[in-house]
Design a protein around this motif. Structure first.
Motif, PDB file in Angstrom:
ATOM      1  N   ASP A 155       0.831  -1.208   0.000  1.00 31.66           N
ATOM      2  CA  ASP A 155       0.000   0.000   0.000  1.00 31.66           C
ATOM      3  C   ASP A 155       0.868   1.262   0.000  1.00 31.66           C
ATOM      4  N   LEU A 156       1.927   1.243   0.784  1.00 31.26           N
ATOM      5  CA  LEU A 156       2.809   2.412   0.844  1.00 31.26           C
ATOM      6  C   LEU A 156       3.582   2.596  -0.464  1.00 31.26           C
ATOM      7  N   ARG A 157       3.916   1.511  -1.119  1.00 30.56           N
ATOM      8  CA  ARG A 157       4.528   1.619  -2.448  1.00 30.56           C
ATOM      9  C   ARG A 157       3.558   2.286  -3.409  1.00 30.56           C
ATOM     10  N   ASP A 158       2.310   1.812  -3.410  1.00 28.14           N
ATOM     11  CA  ASP A 158       1.299   2.350  -4.319  1.00 28.14           C
ATOM     12  C   ASP A 158       0.900   3.775  -3.957  1.00 28.14           C
ATOM     13  N   TRP A 159       1.030   4.134  -2.670  1.00 29.27           N
ATOM     14  CA  TRP A 159       0.700   5.487  -2.220  1.00 29.27           C
ATOM     15  C   TRP A 159       1.541   6.524  -2.966  1.00 29.27           C
ATOM     16  N   GLN A 160       2.732   6.140  -3.347  1.00 31.54           N
ATOM     17  CA  GLN A 160       3.655   7.051  -4.018  1.00 31.54           C
ATOM     18  C   GLN A 160       3.387   7.179  -5.518  1.00 31.54           C
ATOM     19  N   ASP A 161       2.416   6.443  -6.018  1.00 33.44           N
ATOM     20  CA  ASP A 161       2.077   6.460  -7.441  1.00 33.44           C
ATOM     21  C   ASP A 161       0.724   7.162  -7.603  1.00 33.44           C
ATOM     22  N   PRO A 162       0.696   8.331  -8.261  1.00 30.33           N
ATOM     23  CA  PRO A 162      -0.567   9.073  -8.399  1.00 30.33           C
ATOM     24  C   PRO A 162      -1.681   8.271  -9.079  1.00 30.33           C
ATOM     25  N   ASP A 163      -1.326   7.271  -9.872  1.00 32.24           N
ATOM     26  CA  ASP A 163      -2.341   6.447 -10.530  1.00 32.24           C
ATOM     27  C   ASP A 163      -2.879   5.339  -9.628  1.00 32.24           C
ATOM     28  N   ARG A 164      -2.224   5.069  -8.510  1.00 33.17           N
ATOM     29  CA  ARG A 164      -2.637   3.956  -7.638  1.00 33.17           C
ATOM     30  C   ARG A 164      -3.104   4.384  -6.255  1.00 33.17           C
ATOM     31  N   ILE A 165      -2.800   5.594  -5.851  1.00 32.58           N
ATOM     32  CA  ILE A 165      -3.120   6.037  -4.495  1.00 32.58           C
ATOM     33  C   ILE A 165      -4.618   5.941  -4.209  1.00 32.58           C
ATOM     34  N   HIS A 166      -5.438   6.187  -5.219  1.00 39.58           N
ATOM     35  CA  HIS A 166      -6.894   6.147  -5.014  1.00 39.58           C
ATOM     36  C   HIS A 166      -7.374   4.731  -4.699  1.00 39.58           C
ATOM     37  N   ARG A 167      -6.723   3.721  -5.286  1.00 41.39           N
ATOM     38  CA  ARG A 167      -7.084   2.328  -4.981  1.00 41.39           C
ATOM     39  C   ARG A 167      -6.770   1.994  -3.530  1.00 41.39           C
ATOM     40  N   VAL A 168      -5.632   2.493  -3.056  1.00 41.22           N
ATOM     41  CA  VAL A 168      -5.256   2.243  -1.658  1.00 41.22           C
ATOM     42  C   VAL A 168      -6.288   2.873  -0.730  1.00 41.22           C
ATOM     43  N   ARG A 169      -6.636   4.119  -0.988  1.00 41.55           N
ATOM     44  CA  ARG A 169      -7.632   4.800  -0.156  1.00 41.55           C
ATOM     45  C   ARG A 169      -8.965   4.055  -0.172  1.00 41.55           C
ATOM     46  N   ARG A 170      -9.393   3.618  -1.350  1.00 46.13           N
ATOM     47  CA  ARG A 170     -10.669   2.881  -1.438  1.00 46.13           C
ATOM     48  C   ARG A 170     -10.614   1.574  -0.657  1.00 46.13           C
TER      49      ARG A 170
END
Length: 195
Positions: A155-170
């Motif tokens: 999740d923290l890896r994806d948090w740093q990617d503007p295209d994936r951060i929304h998936r982590v939040r969801r």
């Protein structure tokens, strides 16, 4: 067979928190070395180097290394003085926070606000700072609430990617509210039955 073929067939090294701790929890000296990375950049603390799986020979701090660094520090804080392992597969951050909320140790508004602040953080540094506070609260439960640190690292890896951060939040939000809905359902059903 080339060396790249050998690399492809090798099993990746497990994260520190995934090692076999069936006989005992991680040693205090290891956890202290990991906690020494608190507030420091990934790869900058020599005491942590042997615990990383994401170090690169070029010394670049990749998203994966920054995520692993944060997860290692958070895990070491969470595991300190605990008699059982605080890494538990399939316990996402949202689920752990929902259990914290349901525990009654903190007001529901306080947990909602703290978790919301983490979920809406706008920088990696900010989300990690909020996670420090949340992990500290998970430690206060009796027994302490574990967390899936492998999932948190992803999740923290994806948090740093503007295209994936929304998936982590969801995912965090759906874990948090799905658990709350399931936990609240019996109380609602018994209230309805009394009416």
């Amino acid at each position: 067979m080339t060396s790249s073929d050998d690399k492809a067939k090798r099993k990746p090294r497990p994260y520190f928190w995934e090692r076999d701790y069936s006989q005992q929890t991680p040693e205090g000296k290891d956890l202290a070395a990991l906690r020494s990375g608190l507030g420091r950049e990934a790869g900058d603390v020599p005491a942590m180097w042997r615990y990383y799986t994401q170090l690169r020979s070029d010394g670049r701090a990749s998203r994966e290394l920054r995520a692993e660094h944060a997860a290692l520090v958070l895990f070491a804080m969470h595991q300190q003085s605990q008699s059982r392992l605080m890494h538990q597969p399939n316990v996402g951050l949202g689920s752990a926070m929902a259990k914290l909320r349901a525990s009654g140790r903190y007001t529901t508004d306080a947990v909602d606000k703290r978790f919301g602040a983490a979920a809406t953080a706008t920088s990696f540094t900010e989300v990690v700072a909020h996670l420090r506070g949340l992990v500290s609260q998970l430690r206060t439960l009796s027994p302490a609430q574990p967390l899936d640190y492998s999932l948190l690292s992803r999740d923290l890896r994806d948090w740093q990617d503007p295209d994936r951060i929304h998936r982590v939040r969801r995912r965090w939000g759906s874990q948090y509210f799905t658990f709350r809905t399931e936990a609240d359902a019996p109380a609602e059903a018994s209230t309805t039955a009394k009416a």
